[in-house]
Design an enzyme around this catalytic site. Structure first.
Site, short mmCIF file in Angstrom:
data_model
loop_
_atom_site.label_atom_id
_atom_site.label_comp_id
_atom_site.label_asym_id
_atom_site.label_seq_id
_atom_site.Cartn_x
_atom_site.Cartn_y
_atom_site.Cartn_z
N LEU A 92 75.06 39.56 30.47
CA LEU A 92 74.26 39.61 31.70
C LEU A 92 73.70 41.01 31.98
CD1 LEU A 92 76.33 37.28 34.08
CD2 LEU A 92 74.41 36.71 32.57
N SER A 95 75.80 46.78 31.39
CA SER A 95 75.70 48.21 31.09
C SER A 95 74.30 48.74 31.45
CB SER A 95 76.03 48.50 29.62
OG SER A 95 75.22 47.76 28.78
N ASP A 139 66.96 44.87 28.52
CA ASP A 139 67.91 44.81 29.64
C ASP A 139 67.66 45.93 30.64
OD1 ASP A 139 68.90 42.96 27.85
OD2 ASP A 139 70.97 43.63 27.95
C1 MEV Z 1 71.17 41.88 24.72
O1 MEV Z 1 71.10 41.50 26.09
C2 MEV Z 1 70.03 41.35 23.96
C3 MEV Z 1 69.91 41.72 22.49
O2 MEV Z 1 68.60 41.30 22.12
C4 MEV Z 1 70.10 43.19 22.24
C5 MEV Z 1 68.96 44.07 22.74
O3 MEV Z 1 67.89 43.59 23.13
O4 MEV Z 1 69.15 45.30 22.72
C6 MEV Z 1 70.91 40.96 21.65
#
Ligand code: MEV
Length: 328
Positions: A92, A95, A139
């Protein structure tokens, strides 16, 4: 003079389309969710995080951002208290939300504002450091900007362009254009189902990189995810919730074929499916969370809980990170 503290919050995220493929430069779409990280910053005699001394290995995002801010020497010591409704290592974006909330609170505390582009760069680099050099700005951008965020390998004419990012990785330089999308999907919610299984993003991203190195033909999945993401994006723009849900489920099938799902995720996905327009894992997979797009959030949440998950209901798109003064 009484020194006041600062209170900040930042949203977590769900990825509608494109996780993992976005690390390799493919497009992706994420939404800021209602569940948020909270952070208070109060002047102190030494730097602490939730009562423990600040430590680079334990608090890499905070230390990385402080370095970019100009280093610990330029900042008065503070107590950082982190809380809120985002479980860690669950897909989610906890971090990224920590980075976004910390940046916004530092800005407020030091009366220095950082440009959108710079905040996006610093938060992304903190994430990339923590993920051993492989991280997209998905994110961090979603937590900073809020709403619906689209990353693309090109500037999208009909979206609001925010900034560009690039990162040197062991596979070469990857570039992304970050955009905001205003879209309305009437009458639908996302229901998030947490398996309770911790799955660190860095490990998941690393495992997929190793899989691609051993089976280069499986990199074709990145193109398949790109095609689904573009279809899902068109459906979002058209406000077609059924087509958005359909593309989500298709995206999940490709992710599953890459080995990033898990038994616990599949159990919650199967449970949510009958009451949903679309279901998929969200984030790095291997555990963590799945999500369902649904017109009947209560029924979907009940089904997830009955299958052993913890359900959270959210609208699609919430405001980005923000900070304000605490009362003295
Ligand atoms: C992490 O929320 C999503 C991934 O695509 C990693 C990233 O975008 O850095 C797995």
């Amino acid at each position: 003079m009484v020194q006041r503290g600062v209170f900040a919050t930042a949203p977590g995220k769900c990825i509608l389309f494109g996780e993992h493929a976005v690390v390799y430069g493919a497009p992706a779409v994420a939404v800021a969710i209602e569940q948020r990280m909270t952070l208070t910053l109060t002047p102190s005699t030494a730097w602490t995080v939730n009562g423990m001394a600040l430590h680079a290995a334990k608090h890499p995002h905070i230390v990385s951002l402080m370095d970019r801010w100009g280093g610990v020497d330029g900042l008065k010591p503070m107590d950082v208290v982190v809380g809120g409704a985002l479980p860690p290592a669950s897909g989610l974006g906890s971090s990224a939300a920590l980075s976004a909330a910390f940046l916004r609170s530092l800005e407020r505390m030091t009366d220095r504002s950082v440009s959108e582009d710079e905040a996006g760069r610093w938060a992304h680099l903190a994430e990339a450091d923590a993920q051993h050099g492989r991280a997209s700005p998905m994110d961090t951008s979603t937590s900073l900007l809020g709403g619906l965020v689209v990353l693309s390998n090109r500037k999208e004419e009909d979206l609001i362009h925010r900034y560009d990012r690039s990162l040197d990785t062991s596979e070469g330089t990857v570039t992304w254009s970050i955009h905001s999308l205003s879209a309305e999907l009437g009458g639908v919610h996302l229901v998030i189902g947490n398996t309770g299984v911790h799955a660190p993003t860095a490990r998941q991203v690393q495992q997929l990189a190793e899989r691609f190195a051993q089976h280069p033909e499986q990199r074709q999945a990145i193109g398949a995810i790109e095609a689904i993401t573009r279809r899902g994006l068109a459906a979002l723009k058209a406000g077609d919730a059924e087509a958005v849900g359909h593309a989500m489920t298709e995206n999940h099938i490709v992710l599953r074929s890459l080995g990033v799902s898990s038994e616990a995720l599949e159990r919650l996905i199967d449970a949510a499916s009958p009451t949903s327009l679309g279901v998929k894992l969200t984030g790095a997979g291997g555990g963590g969370c799945m999500m369902a797009l649904t017109r009947d959030p209560e029924a979907t949440a009940e089904a997830i809980e009955a299958a052993g998950g913890t359900a959270m209901i959210t609208t699609l798109g919430n405001h980005g990170a923000e900070a304000s003064w605490l009362d003295a």
